[in-house]
Design an enzyme around this catalytic site. Structure first.
Site, mmCIF file in Angstrom:
data_model
loop_
_atom_site.group_PDB
_atom_site.id
_atom_site.type_symbol
_atom_site.label_atom_id
_atom_site.label_comp_id
_atom_site.label_asym_id
_atom_site.label_seq_id
_atom_site.Cartn_x
_atom_site.Cartn_y
_atom_site.Cartn_z
ATOM 1 N N ARG A 200 0.789 -1.125 0.060
ATOM 2 C CA ARG A 200 -0.137 -0.116 0.066
ATOM 3 C C ARG A 200 0.761 1.101 0.139
ATOM 4 O O ARG A 200 1.744 1.378 0.827
ATOM 5 C CB ARG A 200 -0.791 0.169 1.467
ATOM 6 C CG ARG A 200 -1.666 1.512 1.509
ATOM 7 C CD ARG A 200 -2.867 1.512 0.398
ATOM 8 N NE ARG A 200 -3.522 2.782 0.781
ATOM 9 C CZ ARG A 200 -4.640 2.985 1.441
ATOM 10 N NH1 ARG A 200 -5.035 2.097 1.996
ATOM 11 N NH2 ARG A 200 -4.998 4.150 1.391
ATOM 12 N N ARG A 209 -5.390 1.673 -5.062
ATOM 13 C CA ARG A 209 -4.514 1.088 -3.933
ATOM 14 C C ARG A 209 -4.409 -0.525 -4.031
ATOM 15 O O ARG A 209 -5.478 -1.034 -4.489
ATOM 16 C CB ARG A 209 -5.210 1.431 -2.431
ATOM 17 C CG ARG A 209 -6.379 0.917 -2.292
ATOM 18 C CD ARG A 209 -7.331 1.877 -1.557
ATOM 19 N NE ARG A 209 -7.608 3.107 -2.279
ATOM 20 C CZ ARG A 209 -8.316 3.963 -1.821
ATOM 21 N NH1 ARG A 209 -8.881 3.948 -0.770
ATOM 22 N NH2 ARG A 209 -8.761 5.087 -2.423
ATOM 23 N N ASP A 212 -6.968 -1.803 0.939
ATOM 24 C CA ASP A 212 -7.260 -0.692 1.755
ATOM 25 C C ASP A 212 -8.373 -1.509 2.851
ATOM 26 O O ASP A 212 -9.179 -2.236 2.608
ATOM 27 C CB ASP A 212 -8.360 0.173 1.252
ATOM 28 C CG ASP A 212 -8.742 1.538 1.895
ATOM 29 O OD1 ASP A 212 -8.009 1.795 2.723
ATOM 30 O OD2 ASP A 212 -9.949 1.775 1.732
ATOM 31 N N ASP A 214 -10.228 -0.689 6.397
ATOM 32 C CA ASP A 214 -10.957 0.320 7.485
ATOM 33 C C ASP A 214 -11.808 -0.369 8.387
ATOM 34 O O ASP A 214 -12.496 -1.469 8.165
ATOM 35 C CB ASP A 214 -12.137 1.297 6.701
ATOM 36 C CG ASP A 214 -11.350 2.150 5.632
ATOM 37 O OD1 ASP A 214 -10.235 2.811 5.950
ATOM 38 O OD2 ASP A 214 -11.619 2.407 4.806
#
Length: 272
Positions: A200, A209, A212, A214
């Site tokens: 990344r 990317r 990712d 989250d």
């Protein structure tokens, strides 16, 4: 069902001073824990509860082998060891008492208390570069390697359009459910490391990317800091998050909006 074991006497080598690490001293350990409600305790079977003698042996062995400065470190580590050792424990509070601490005034006791529990967490995974599904698979496998994480479960992987910056390849997105006993910030560090290990590069906001990750929901916690916001600040507007999240946990509740995931997903699809 709650169980308490009080004042386990152990001999250990924890302290800032050199003598504490070489000569050692006595500690008193108390532990309280809750058993899973799924257990059938009417069977009178030891397999459905904790062997108290075994737990005391584990605690004693830890103090025999451990050398560190801080009781706080010992409490944190030992709590994780016990939660990993006994799957039936959902929540645990550990106290370390040091009645002979090196203090130059008269005192009764010094105690450190650590409370930990397995919390349900949901994280979103996305990739739009290279082997997209491979990066997502790498992330899931990496999460399973951590002792502070268990019961990792992945949704289907969806193909979705980019969000924000539209001038890039389609994404592959999924949501991962897990239980963890680390803090939200410790989990954030784990996620950032997994992203970095998968190439990344953070050069462009909402840009392409390899991976990712989250944190979407962390139990019922609400966190708002410069480094971390939970629930994810924009999760209720993102179909690529809500659709796979609905697959795993349609009844999970957004603790700020007070709506479950299925309702949030319907709000988006109905408006579309």
């Amino acid at each position: 069902m709650d169980i308490h074991i009080k004042d386990i006497k152990v001999f250990g080598y924890i302290g800032v001073y050199e003598e504490e690490k070489t000569v050692g001293q006595e500690f008193l350990i108390s532990v309280s824990f809750s058993l899973s409600e799924r257990l059938d305790l009417s069977t009178d079977n030891l397999d459905n509860t904790v062997d108290y003698s075994d737990m005391c042996d584990r605690i004693s062995s830890y103090f025999t082998d451990k050398r560190c400065d801080l009781m706080e470190t010992a409490a944190e580590e030992l709590s994780c060891i016990l939660l990993n050792a006994y799957d039936m424990i959902t929540e645990l509070t550990l106290e370390i008492h040091k009645p002979n601490a090196e203090i130059n005034v008269e005192f009764g006791d010094v105690c450190v208390s650590c409370r930990k529990k397995w919390e349900k967490v949901y994280i979103s995974l996305g990739s739009n570069m290279g082997d997209k599904d491979g990066y997502i698979s790498n992330a899931v496998n990496a999460l399973k390697e951590y002792d502070t994480v268990r019961n990792v479960r992945l949704s289907k992987i969806y193909t979705t359009k980019p969000y924000g910056n539209m001038d890039q390849d389609d994404f592959r997105n999924a949501v991962c459910e897990l239980e963890c006993i680390c803090t939200p910030f410790e989990l954030l560090d784990i996620c950032n490391k997994i992203e970095n290990d998968n190439g990344r590069v953070r050069e462009e906001h909402w840009g392409p990317r390899t991976l990712d990750i989250d944190i979407i929901l962390f139990g019922d916690r609400v966190i708002n800091t410069d480094r971390l916001i939970i629930p994810h600040i924009d999760m209720h507007n993102r179909q690529f998050v809500l659709e796979p999240l609905c697959e795993l946990a349609p009844g999970a509740v957004h603790p700020s909006l007070r709506k479950n995931v299925l309702s949030l997903f319907r709000d988006i699809t109905d408006s579309d």
